[in-house]
Structures are given as structure tokens and as C-alpha cells.
Design an enzyme around this catalytic site. Structure first.
Site, PDB file in Angstrom:
ATOM      1  CB  THR A  75      -4.099  -0.813  10.579  1.00  0.00           C
ATOM      2  OG1 THR A  75      -3.011  -1.384  11.092  1.00  0.00           O
ATOM      3  CG2 THR A  75      -5.253  -1.323  11.137  1.00  0.00           C
ATOM      4  CB  CYS A  79      -1.369  -5.661  18.000  1.00  0.00           C
ATOM      5  SG  CYS A  79      -0.939  -4.969  16.133  1.00  0.00           S
ATOM      6  CB  ALA A 127       6.307   4.239   4.834  1.00  0.00           C
ATOM      7  CG  HIS A 128       5.570   1.952  10.561  1.00  0.00           C
ATOM      8  ND1 HIS A 128       5.892   1.090  11.693  1.00  0.00           N
ATOM      9  CD2 HIS A 128       4.369   1.587  10.146  1.00  0.00           C
ATOM     10  CE1 HIS A 128       5.018   0.394  11.970  1.00  0.00           C
ATOM     11  NE2 HIS A 128       3.980   0.593  10.991  1.00  0.00           N
ATOM     12  CB  THR A 149      -5.745  16.724   3.331  1.00  0.00           C
ATOM     13  OG1 THR A 149      -6.775  17.558   3.243  1.00  0.00           O
ATOM     14  CG2 THR A 149      -4.342  17.712   2.886  1.00  0.00           C
ATOM     15  CG  ASN A 156       2.895 -10.118  11.571  1.00  0.00           C
ATOM     16  OD1 ASN A 156       2.064 -10.813  10.814  1.00  0.00           O
ATOM     17  ND2 ASN A 156       2.560  -9.695  12.809  1.00  0.00           N
ATOM     18  CD  GLN A 179       6.830  -7.742   9.054  1.00  0.00           C
ATOM     19  OE1 GLN A 179       8.008  -7.863   8.803  1.00  0.00           O
ATOM     20  NE2 GLN A 179       6.319  -6.984   9.869  1.00  0.00           N
TER      21      GLN A 179
HETATM   22  C1  LIG Z   1       2.738  -4.002  10.707  1.00  0.00           C
HETATM   23  C2  LIG Z   1       1.650  -4.623  10.134  1.00  0.00           C
HETATM   24  C3  LIG Z   1       0.607  -4.493   9.698  1.00  0.00           C
HETATM   25  C4  LIG Z   1      -0.029  -2.894  10.231  1.00  0.00           C
HETATM   26  O1  LIG Z   1       0.565  -2.047   9.681  1.00  0.00           O
HETATM   27  P1  LIG Z   1       0.676  -0.547  10.318  1.00  0.00           P
HETATM   28  O2  LIG Z   1       0.889   0.491   8.957  1.00  0.00           O
HETATM   29  O3  LIG Z   1       1.487  -0.427  11.566  1.00  0.00           O
HETATM   30  O4  LIG Z   1      -0.793  -0.096  10.315  1.00  0.00           O
HETATM   31  C5  LIG Z   1      -0.247  -5.195   9.162  1.00  0.00           C
HETATM   32  N1  LIG Z   1       0.162  -6.321   8.325  1.00  0.00           N
HETATM   33  C6  LIG Z   1       1.528  -6.751   8.766  1.00  0.00           C
HETATM   34  C7  LIG Z   1       1.863  -7.940   8.275  1.00  0.00           C
HETATM   35  C8  LIG Z   1       2.347  -6.025   9.634  1.00  0.00           C
HETATM   36  O5  LIG Z   1       3.572  -6.428   9.503  1.00  0.00           O
END
Ligand SMILES: *Cc1c(COP(=O)(O)O)cnc(C)c1O
Length: 388
Positions: A71, A323, A199-200, A236, A150, A178
Site C-alpha cells: 500500500t 478492503c 512480504a505477507h 527506523t 488480486n 500477487q
Molecule cells: C495486498 C495487495 C496490496 C496491498 O498490500 P499491503 O502490503 O497489504 O499493503 C496492494 N496491491 C495488491 C495487488 C495486493 O494484492
């Protein structure tokens, strides 16, 4: 039995990633900007992680800037380049199926007097390179087209549209959140100047991401207040998060081909089962799509009712982007694809991942079949009652 088929929203952190991160919450706690040995240890870990991620992207370590997630990376790519290039032009072009983290900053720019062009997509969710050619103007400074969507998983012709834009001296950004770690993502092969990742979405921790910034790209920092990240992003460094991100991508790349084949086969099995349900249709591109994504609409069934029913049965799926889930707002992606309203409102996204099993896929198909049947029967009864 609880089944998680929402890996596009987030993934669990791989235990091996957690192991790599753990020391950086404890013994190696230093501030990477400190001069003493505590800081140097943290700095060395951040530098190592940056090299790993740069190698994965095919770029120089100095071109990788750590952020708090995709984001932030998307916001920064849009607003940072628009501000830096303002003297040259005030026009940006983005696809209409971008994540809100791109669309909302574009809207913000429009509210500050920038011109914004939204690129249409076809019924599969793909951008047409000819539309990109037509959209570019002499005052265009940035084109942003995501690598894969996504919600519906559709892959975009990023390399092709990037070539068109860069011939005109227009910067190119792609949101590869993605795909990074799942499909080949090489900044030169794609021909992009900026690239977002997180990363997540790849079995790493939440709250850390990166923006690739090609050397020489003009971009204003969003966060000021320190010389971190070569003065491009103050704050940081999230050392454990950065270490985890690199470890997650290392693992993802080492296992990529085997995992892609395994998950792809499971997705095909899931899709075959779901499409055998009467009135089910696939959303997104039939072939140019993420290997782990199945987005399906069920005739006469709203996605919200279906998701609630599936959740009660123990199956976690999504109506698209996390979201917008929970709100009644229909998917802007499916709407941009020009799908009929009922299909938009019935779309459910199933995304598979590292720990998905064949048993889970088969159980999921049965749960969906039952839930769809019950919801259709219930709405049939309601209609009958209204009539009588
Ligand atoms: C999940 C996602 C985001 C947002 O990523 P965050 O690390 O959760 O802020 C942005 N773009 C795409 C295509 C996503 O799948």
C-alpha cells in the site's frame, strides 16, 4: 474442519521465515542506523536482505527501498513520481482494475489538478496495448499497470505496455504484489522503472514491503525525517520484517516451480468441481491468470450470502479485495470488465497456497455445492411466499 482458501488476502508466515526473524526481536535488536556494533549487526542483516531481494528482482541492491507494505509502495510510486515530474507534465495513466492502493492515490492526484486517465479492460480484465498507446500524451509522466490482478488473477501484458510507454519517455510502475515469488518477476524483462511488492502475500510477515526504484528515476520521498534508505524513506528499518521478507522470497524462489505445479493442479481440480455446479461461471482470463486463483460466480446467489454460509461451514474465501469485503460496494474490477450485475454480485474468489491439500479442495467443492443449493432453495421459497 477449517479450510483457508484466501491466500490472496494474506498468507500465514512460514515457520522457517519466523525462525529467521526471531533473533532480530532479541539478541540482534540494534537500530540499523546506529554506529556501534549493535547497529552494525542490524545493518548487516538489512544489507543481506536487500541483496537477496535485489537478486530476485534482477536489480541492484541500491534500487530496493523497504516500505511498510505494498500500500505504501503504490502510494509512493504514484504520488512520489507525479510530484517529482510535475514540471514536465501532470498526466498519469492507470488501469481501471488496479488495487485501491493505486486507484486512490490517482484520485488524490486528480483532486490536486493532475489529469488521470483510467485504462479500460476487456471482459477478461486485460488492458489493450493499443489503449495505452492512445492514452499517452506529451505531458504523461507515469503509467501504472499491475502485473496480476488480486481479485480475478488476470495477468497483464506489462512488458508490452512498458515498452510503449518508455519509448515516449513515460515512467512505468507495476504492482507485482500477487506475482513476486510466485511467477518470474524481473524488472528488466518487464521493462519497469518502479515495482511494488509485499512480504505477507508470500509467506512473510505483515507490515513490510518494497518499492523497486530504477536508478535515476525521479521520485519525491513521502516520509521525511531521516536519512534512512538513502534519504528516500525515513524511519527506523523494520529489521525483523526485512529479514523475514528476504527469507520468504528465498524460499519461494527455491520452491517456485514445484509449488506452482502443485498449486496449479489443485486449482484446476477446484475449478473443475466448482464449474460442475449448475450456473457457475469463471471470472477472469481462462489461461493468462495466477496459478492459485479461481474466481467464480454462481447464478442467482449473492457473494455475501454465499461467503457467510461458507464461513459457517468452515471455509474461508473472499468476494475479492479484502478492503472492500464487508461493505456492499460491488467489485470495481468485475464492473470494469463489463460483466452483468448479477455476475459481479455473485463473484467469489478462492485462492490456494502452500498448505492447501487435495482433501481440502474436495471438501471445499462439496461445501460450495451445498451452500449454493441451500441459498437457491431459500430464495426460491421466498419468491414463492411473495407470490402466494
Ligand atoms: C495486498 C495487495 C496490496 C496491498 O498490500 P499491503 O502490503 O497489504 O499493503 C496492494 N496491491 C495488491 C495487488 C495486493 O494484492
Amino acid at each position: 474442519m477449517r479450510i483457508y482458501l484466501d491466500y490472496a488476502a494474506t498468507t500465514p508466515t512460514d515457520p522457517r521465515v519466523l525462525d529467521a526473524m526471531r533473533p532480530y526481536f532479541g539478541e540482534v535488536f540494534g537500530n540499523a542506523s546506529s554506529l556501534h556494533v549493535f547497529g552494525q549487526e542490524a545493518r548487516a542483516a538489512v544489507d543481506r536482505a536487500r541483496r537477496v531481494l535485489a537478486q530476485a528482482l534482477g536489480c541492484q541492491p541500491s534500487e530496493v527501498v523497504f516500505t511498510s507494505g505494498a500500500t505504501e509502495s503504490d502510494n509512493w510510486a504514484l504520488v512520489g513520481t507525479a510530484l517529482a515530474c510535475e514540471a514536465r507534465g501532470r498526466h498519469v495513466v492507470v488501469s481501471s482494475v488496479e488495487h485501491k492502493a493505486v486507484l486512490e492515490p490517482a484520485r488524490f492526484l486528480a483532486s490536486r489538478g493532475f489529469a488521470v486517465t483510467l485504462l479500460p479492460v476487456d471482459r477478461f480484465g486485460q488492458v489493450d496495448p493499443d489503449d495505452v498507446r492512445r492514452a499517452l500524451r506529451d505531458d504523461t509522466v507515469l503509467l501504472s499497470v499491475m502485473h496480476a490482478n488480486n481479485e480475478v488473477g488476470t495477468l497483464q501484458p506489462v512488458a508490452e505496455v512498458a515498452r510503449i510507454a518508455r519509448e515516449r519517455g513515460v515512467l512505468v510502475h507495476t504492482d507485482a504484489t500477487q506475482t513476486f515469488g510466485a511467477l518470474p518477476v524481473d524488472v528488466d524483462a518487464l521493462g519497469v522503472d518502479l515495482l511494488s511488492a509485499s512480504a505477507h502475500k508470500r509467506y512473510g510477515p505483515k507490515g513490510v514491503g518494497l518499492l523497486y526504484v530504477r536508478r535515476g528515476t525521479r521520485i519525491e520521498p513521502l516520509l521525511r525525517g531521516g536519512a534512512h534508505e538513502r534519504g528516500r524513506r525515513a524511519g527506523t528499518e523494520n529489521v525483523p520484517g526485512i529479514v523475514g521478507f528476504a527469507r520468504a522470497v528465498e524460499l519461494a524462489l527455491a520452491e517456485r516451480e514445484a509449488e506452482q505445479a502443485r498449486v496449479g493442479a489443485l486449482r484446476d481440480r477446484l475449478l473443475a468441481g466448482l464449474l460442475a455446479i449448475e450456473g457457475a461461471v469463471l471470472n477472469g482470463h481462462p489461461t493468462a491468470r495466477l496459478p492459485n486463483n479461481a474466481n467464480v460466480s454462481f447464478e442467482g446467489v449473492s457473494s455475501e450470502a454465499l461467503l457467510l454460509s461458507l464461513d459457517l461451514r468452515g471455509l474461508a474465501a473472499s468476494s475479492g479485495s479484502a478492503c472492500t469485503a464487508g461493505s456492499l460496494e460491488p467489485s470495481h474490477v468485475l464492473a470494469a470488465m463489463g460483466l452483468p450485475r448479477e455476475q459481479v454480485e455473485g463473484a467469489v474468489r478462492f485462492t490456494l497456497g502452500r498448505w492447501t491439500t487435495e482433501q481440502e479442495v474436495d471438501a471445499a467443492v462439496e461445501m460450495v455445492r451445498e451452500a449454493v443449493g441451500e441459498l437457491r432453495a431459500a430464495s426460491g421459497r421466498r419468491k414463492f411466499r411473495v407470490r402466494s
